[in-house]
Design an enzyme around this catalytic site. Structure first.
Site, PDB file in Angstrom:
ATOM      1  CG  ASP A 106       3.317   1.305   9.622  1.00 34.99           C
ATOM      2  OD1 ASP A 106       2.960   2.144  10.461  1.00 34.99           O
ATOM      3  OD2 ASP A 106       3.528   1.594   8.423  1.00 34.99           O
ATOM      4  NE  ARG A 156       0.956  10.249  10.490  1.00 35.81           N
ATOM      5  CZ  ARG A 156       0.473   9.372   9.632  1.00 35.81           C
ATOM      6  NH1 ARG A 156      -0.771   8.998   9.714  1.00 35.81           N
ATOM      7  NH2 ARG A 156       1.240   8.873   8.681  1.00 35.81           N
ATOM      8  NE  ARG A 200      -7.063   4.993   5.925  1.00 36.32           N
ATOM      9  CZ  ARG A 200      -6.342   6.018   6.341  1.00 36.32           C
ATOM     10  NH1 ARG A 200      -6.619   6.576   7.496  1.00 36.32           N
ATOM     11  NH2 ARG A 200      -5.353   6.479   5.637  1.00 36.32           N
ATOM     12  CE  LYS A 230      -1.696   1.420   4.133  1.00 37.38           C
ATOM     13  NZ  LYS A 230      -1.348   2.811   4.512  1.00 37.38           N
ATOM     14  CG  ASN A 231       2.268   2.707   3.535  1.00 35.12           C
ATOM     15  OD1 ASN A 231       1.117   3.062   3.251  1.00 35.12           O
ATOM     16  ND2 ASN A 231       2.655   2.444   4.766  1.00 35.12           N
ATOM     17  CB  CYS A 277      -4.480  10.812  12.070  1.00 35.94           C
ATOM     18  SG  CYS A 277      -2.940   9.954  12.149  1.00 35.94           S
TER      19      CYS A 277
END
Ligand code: EPZ
Length: 400
Positions: A307, A121, A399, A22-23, A116
């Site tokens: 993560d 952030r 997500r 994803k990233n 968030c």
């Protein structure tokens, strides 16, 4: 889906194939703004975040198709330089359209993403890098408005209080590829996803060296062309599956894994006593003896990934001994602690540390997901727990 209900206690066995990262996919999709030619990106995971990036690119005037994990981006009538609050506020990664819009159009108006649940952030490093390339930056009505007559290469130190920044490195690299002259990014993020973006840009005709190291050098070119690229496998998805095997006393063979991207996690799991059998692009994970508690500290790549912190905490919560988990990237990324404790875990938060005293068994409970990785942590906990776990706000999991 708004709730995931898990009946715990099942041993997971079998094979699973990991998706594209994803990233990696998100900034690579943003990089297509840099050319009018067609770009084909393969191995894009079908997720809410990648669909959001499709919407953002369309809102900017690109034509985008997304079918069977392949994203094809071509030019529309004209490129719009405004990335709207409604879209950017739903996903922080959308902020990485700033660099390519500025590179291509010499102007960009991109909504500030805001904070968030995992922390404040900020975007100061993104803006510092963009300014160093000669752009002016104004904040107007919650938007970053960046303009430049021309972008000029520069020597940019991009380290922050918490080390390097993944998306700031991406943004500056994407702005610099079409700048005049040479840019050196010092204290660049070394994450494999940043290197994958650089590989994509090189296929488009960019001149980049040093990606994957803390010093990236970019020689600006006049224009970029289309290309085809396959994104790297998702190391966090692979790591999460590895823990799913261990936490359920299972035996899972995980395919399409870039093992060399998982060094810190593999090292920790070996220290804990896991049996890992590696082959070319696959890894088999199971227990060989009782696991033992290990301490871990999250750090920028190649350190232990933030993560994976929440998922690892689930495993440690039922591993005998005391494990100290230190979060150095997002000191407030501990929303999952209270939820694990609702399931009977014994975890105490002390500033950027969590002290996990392993208990024998978790017990299923209604819990609430707070972000993507915290959701994955609760799914793992639910798989191992006795009885039923109902995870609400599970849209976070969709997500990614
Ligand atoms: C990327 O976010 C990932 N997102 C995150 O994954 C990941 O947790 C994070 O990198 C760290 O590995 C994407 O790639 C889309 P950073 P990013 O800028 O780039 C501070 C997930 O679950 N900082 O590397 O936004 C920041 O507050 C997500 O998939 C500044 O101080 O993270 C943090 O403490 C969540 N100023 C540290 O740097 C800035 O301008 C690293 O953040 C930017 C960041």
């Amino acid at each position: 889906m708004d709730k995931l209900v898990i009946e715990g206690g099942v041993t997971l066995k079998g094979e699973v194939t990991i998706s594209g990262a994803k990233n990696s996919a998100l900034p690579i999709m943003a990089a297509t703004i840099l050319t009018d030619d067609a770009c084909i990106i393969k191995g894009v995971p079908v997720l809410r975040d990648t669909n959001t990036m499709v919407k953002i690119l369309r809102s900017l005037g690109k034509c985008v198709e997304f079918e069977n994990g392949v994203v094809t981006v071509t030019s529309g009538k004209s490129l719009n330089h405004v990335a709207d609050y409604k879209l950017v506020s739903t996903m922080r990664a959308s902020f990485c359209v700033l660099g390519p819009l500025l590179g291509k159009l010499k102007k960009a108006k991109v909504s500030l993403p805001g904070g968030c649940i995992i922390g404040v952030r900020p975007v100061d490093l993104h803006l510092k890098g963009i300014k160093a390339l000669g752009a002016t930056i104004d904040i107007e009505g919650g938007y970053v408005v960046a303009k430049a007559d021309k972008l000029k290469g520069n020597h940019i130190y991009l380290g922050g209080v918490y080390g390097s920044s993944v998306l700031a490195t991406d943004n500056v690299m994407m702005a610099a590829v079409l700048a005049h002259g040479k840019t050196v990014i010092e204290s660049a993020a070394c994450e494999p996803e940043v290197a994958d973006l650089a590989e994509f840009l090189i296929k488009m005709g960019a001149k980049i060296t040093g990606h994957g190291t803390p010093i990236i050098e970019i020689e600006g070119v006049a224009h970029l062309h289309g290309c085809t690229h396959t994104v790297i496998p998702d190391r966090i998805e692979a790591g999460t599956m590895m823990l799913a095997s261990l936490i359920t006393h299972g035996d899972i063979s995980i395919k399409n894994v870039a093992i060399h991207h998982l060094g810190a996690l593999i090292d920790k799991l070996q220290e804990a006593g896991a049996a890992l059998v590696k082959s070319d692009h696959a890894i088999r994970v199971r227990r060989k003896t009782r696991l033992k508690a290990v301490n871990l500290t999250t750090l920028p790549y190649p350190g232990f990934p933030t993560d994976m912190q929440a998922q690892m905490m689930s495993l440690m919560s039922i591993t005998p001994g005391i494990s100290v988990v230190t979060e150095k990237i997002y000191p407030d990324r501990f929303m999952h602690v209270a939820e694990l404790n609702r399931m009977g875990a014994n975890i105490q938060r002390e500033g950027p540390h969590a002290i996990v005293s392993g208990i024998k068994e978790l017990s299923g409970a209604p819990v609430m997901a707070s972000d993507l990785r915290a959701s994955a942590c609760l799914v793992l906990a639910g798989l191992a727990a006795k009885g039923e776990t109902a995870i609400s706000r599970i849209y976070h999991l969709e997500r990614g």
